[in-house]
Design a protein around this motif. Structure first.
Motif, PDB file in Angstrom:
ATOM      1  N   VAL A 120     -12.160   1.247   2.202  1.00  0.00           N
ATOM      2  CA  VAL A 120     -13.108   0.212   2.206  1.00  0.00           C
ATOM      3  C   VAL A 120     -13.396  -0.300   0.830  1.00  0.00           C
ATOM      4  CG1 VAL A 120     -15.264  -1.184   2.859  1.00  0.00           C
ATOM      5  CG2 VAL A 120     -13.674   0.365   4.673  1.00  0.00           C
ATOM      6  N   ASN A 121     -13.785   0.535  -0.122  1.00  0.00           N
ATOM      7  CA  ASN A 121     -14.257   0.219  -1.372  1.00  0.00           C
ATOM      8  C   ASN A 121     -13.132  -0.239  -2.137  1.00  0.00           C
ATOM      9  OD1 ASN A 121     -17.130   0.781  -1.175  1.00  0.00           O
ATOM     10  ND2 ASN A 121     -16.840   2.985  -1.242  1.00  0.00           N
ATOM     11  N   GLU A 122     -12.030   0.419  -2.064  1.00  0.00           N
ATOM     12  CA  GLU A 122     -10.742   0.039  -2.888  1.00  0.00           C
ATOM     13  C   GLU A 122     -10.334  -1.345  -2.432  1.00  0.00           C
ATOM     14  OE1 GLU A 122      -7.723   2.913  -3.825  1.00  0.00           O
ATOM     15  OE2 GLU A 122      -9.194   4.555  -3.482  1.00  0.00           O
ATOM     16  N   ILE A 123     -10.535  -1.646  -1.147  1.00  0.00           N
ATOM     17  CA  ILE A 123     -10.018  -3.081  -0.883  1.00  0.00           C
ATOM     18  C   ILE A 123     -10.717  -4.046  -1.409  1.00  0.00           C
ATOM     19  CG2 ILE A 123      -9.799  -4.472   1.153  1.00  0.00           C
ATOM     20  CD1 ILE A 123      -7.516  -2.661   1.513  1.00  0.00           C
ATOM     21  N   LYS A 124     -11.966  -3.784  -1.605  1.00  0.00           N
ATOM     22  CA  LYS A 124     -12.945  -4.417  -2.270  1.00  0.00           C
ATOM     23  C   LYS A 124     -12.459  -5.082  -3.754  1.00  0.00           C
ATOM     24  CE  LYS A 124     -17.146  -3.350  -1.640  1.00  0.00           C
ATOM     25  NZ  LYS A 124     -18.557  -2.972  -1.143  1.00  0.00           N
ATOM     26  N   ILE A 125     -11.970  -3.969  -4.378  1.00  0.00           N
ATOM     27  CA  ILE A 125     -11.785  -4.451  -5.854  1.00  0.00           C
ATOM     28  C   ILE A 125     -10.428  -4.367  -6.228  1.00  0.00           C
ATOM     29  CG2 ILE A 125     -13.899  -2.848  -6.502  1.00  0.00           C
ATOM     30  CD1 ILE A 125     -12.007  -0.544  -7.131  1.00  0.00           C
ATOM     31  N   LYS A 126      -9.449  -4.362  -5.594  1.00  0.00           N
ATOM     32  CA  LYS A 126      -8.077  -4.450  -5.631  1.00  0.00           C
ATOM     33  C   LYS A 126      -7.429  -5.647  -5.335  1.00  0.00           C
ATOM     34  CE  LYS A 126      -6.675   0.362  -4.860  1.00  0.00           C
ATOM     35  NZ  LYS A 126      -6.340   0.638  -6.264  1.00  0.00           N
ATOM     36  N   SER A 127      -6.495  -6.017  -6.206  1.00  0.00           N
ATOM     37  CA  SER A 127      -5.915  -7.384  -6.174  1.00  0.00           C
ATOM     38  C   SER A 127      -5.442  -7.427  -4.674  1.00  0.00           C
ATOM     39  CB  SER A 127      -4.610  -7.740  -6.914  1.00  0.00           C
ATOM     40  OG  SER A 127      -3.593  -6.870  -6.504  1.00  0.00           O
ATOM     41  N   ASP A 128      -4.906  -8.690  -4.123  1.00  0.00           N
ATOM     42  CA  ASP A 128      -4.683  -8.984  -2.964  1.00  0.00           C
ATOM     43  C   ASP A 128      -3.273  -8.041  -2.696  1.00  0.00           C
ATOM     44  OD1 ASP A 128      -6.532 -10.587  -2.311  1.00  0.00           O
ATOM     45  OD2 ASP A 128      -5.233 -12.598  -2.498  1.00  0.00           O
ATOM     46  N   ALA A 129      -2.430  -8.124  -3.531  1.00  0.00           N
ATOM     47  CA  ALA A 129      -1.083  -7.293  -3.290  1.00  0.00           C
ATOM     48  C   ALA A 129      -1.395  -5.920  -3.382  1.00  0.00           C
ATOM     49  CB  ALA A 129       0.011  -7.505  -4.206  1.00  0.00           C
ATOM     50  N   GLU A 130      -2.298  -5.448  -4.286  1.00  0.00           N
ATOM     51  CA  GLU A 130      -2.595  -3.956  -4.152  1.00  0.00           C
ATOM     52  C   GLU A 130      -3.256  -3.636  -2.872  1.00  0.00           C
ATOM     53  OE1 GLU A 130      -3.324  -3.116  -8.932  1.00  0.00           O
ATOM     54  OE2 GLU A 130      -4.940  -3.952  -7.837  1.00  0.00           O
ATOM     55  N   ALA A 131      -4.321  -4.373  -2.329  1.00  0.00           N
ATOM     56  CA  ALA A 131      -4.756  -3.848  -1.040  1.00  0.00           C
ATOM     57  C   ALA A 131      -4.045  -3.932  -0.049  1.00  0.00           C
ATOM     58  CB  ALA A 131      -5.801  -5.133  -1.104  1.00  0.00           C
ATOM     59  N   LYS A 132      -2.954  -5.019   0.014  1.00  0.00           N
ATOM     60  CA  LYS A 132      -1.966  -4.881   1.047  1.00  0.00           C
ATOM     61  C   LYS A 132      -1.418  -3.565   1.120  1.00  0.00           C
ATOM     62  CE  LYS A 132       1.439  -6.953   3.913  1.00  0.00           C
ATOM     63  NZ  LYS A 132       1.504  -5.677   4.891  1.00  0.00           N
ATOM     64  N   GLN A 133      -0.762  -3.089  -0.178  1.00  0.00           N
ATOM     65  CA  GLN A 133      -0.219  -1.717  -0.267  1.00  0.00           C
ATOM     66  C   GLN A 133      -1.108  -0.666   0.185  1.00  0.00           C
ATOM     67  OE1 GLN A 133       1.137  -1.649  -4.385  1.00  0.00           O
ATOM     68  NE2 GLN A 133       2.727  -3.093  -4.053  1.00  0.00           N
ATOM     69  N   LEU A 134      -2.258  -0.931  -0.239  1.00  0.00           N
ATOM     70  CA  LEU A 134      -3.373   0.174   0.368  1.00  0.00           C
ATOM     71  C   LEU A 134      -3.547   0.260   1.645  1.00  0.00           C
ATOM     72  CD1 LEU A 134      -5.238   2.471  -0.474  1.00  0.00           C
ATOM     73  CD2 LEU A 134      -6.797   0.783  -0.761  1.00  0.00           C
ATOM     74  N   ALA A 135      -3.453  -0.915   2.219  1.00  0.00           N
ATOM     75  CA  ALA A 135      -3.697  -0.812   3.624  1.00  0.00           C
ATOM     76  C   ALA A 135      -2.272  -0.415   4.416  1.00  0.00           C
ATOM     77  CB  ALA A 135      -3.896  -2.474   4.479  1.00  0.00           C
ATOM     78  N   ASP A 136      -1.209  -0.890   3.983  1.00  0.00           N
ATOM     79  CA  ASP A 136       0.136  -0.207   4.507  1.00  0.00           C
ATOM     80  C   ASP A 136       0.163   1.441   4.408  1.00  0.00           C
ATOM     81  OD1 ASP A 136       0.883  -2.767   4.868  1.00  0.00           O
ATOM     82  OD2 ASP A 136       2.215  -2.919   3.231  1.00  0.00           O
ATOM     83  N   ARG A 137      -0.389   1.911   3.225  1.00  0.00           N
ATOM     84  CA  ARG A 137      -0.313   3.466   3.034  1.00  0.00           C
ATOM     85  C   ARG A 137      -1.074   3.934   4.221  1.00  0.00           C
ATOM     86  NH1 ARG A 137      -0.714   2.744  -2.593  1.00  0.00           N
ATOM     87  NH2 ARG A 137      -2.807   3.343  -2.562  1.00  0.00           N
ATOM     88  N   TYR A 138      -2.296   3.306   4.591  1.00  0.00           N
ATOM     89  CA  TYR A 138      -3.159   3.882   5.457  1.00  0.00           C
ATOM     90  C   TYR A 138      -2.601   3.479   7.004  1.00  0.00           C
ATOM     91  CZ  TYR A 138      -7.383   5.507   2.749  1.00  0.00           C
ATOM     92  OH  TYR A 138      -8.072   6.083   1.934  1.00  0.00           O
ATOM     93  N   GLY A 139      -1.691   2.926   7.163  1.00  0.00           N
ATOM     94  CA  GLY A 139      -0.977   2.588   8.476  1.00  0.00           C
ATOM     95  C   GLY A 139      -1.779   1.353   9.170  1.00  0.00           C
ATOM     96  N   ILE A 140      -2.361   0.493   8.354  1.00  0.00           N
ATOM     97  CA  ILE A 140      -3.334  -0.613   8.775  1.00  0.00           C
ATOM     98  C   ILE A 140      -2.255  -2.008   8.512  1.00  0.00           C
ATOM     99  CG2 ILE A 140      -5.301  -1.932   8.612  1.00  0.00           C
ATOM    100  CD1 ILE A 140      -6.743   0.779   7.953  1.00  0.00           C
ATOM    101  N   ASP A 141      -1.934  -2.651   9.399  1.00  0.00           N
ATOM    102  CA  ASP A 141      -1.061  -3.817   9.277  1.00  0.00           C
ATOM    103  C   ASP A 141      -2.015  -5.088   9.018  1.00  0.00           C
ATOM    104  OD1 ASP A 141       1.150  -5.586   9.272  1.00  0.00           O
ATOM    105  OD2 ASP A 141       0.955  -5.839  11.388  1.00  0.00           O
TER     106      ASP A 141
END
Length: 82
Positions: free
Chosen positions: A8-29
């Protein structure tokens, strides 16, 4: 649970594209549009919800941001992780 809070903390600070990649790594579509819609809600998340449950008002806000089906899916994934 620590991983989820870090997520959650990383999603708040990352760019949109980075946040999407992070969500993908967590298995969250999540689409970039959904990430943008959810970001304002992230500051409302409380550690206390582990003990009290997620308030229905917050669940409603998430569903309004990403739709009922995706909102239900996100909360199911959350419950599976805690």
């Amino acid at each position: 649970m620590l991983d989820y809070l870090q997520f959650v903390n990383e999603i708040k600070i990352k760019s949109d594209a980075e946040a999407k990649q992070l969500a993908d790594r967590y298995g969250i579509d999540l689409s970039i549009r959904e990430i943008q819609a959810l970001r304002p809600l992230l500051d409302e998340i409380s550690f206390h919800w582990l003990f009290t449950g997620v308030p229905e008002s917050f669940i409603s806000k998430v569903k309004a941001a990403v739709g009922d089906k995706k909102g239900e899916e996100l909360f199911r994934q959350y419950l599976d992780r805690i």
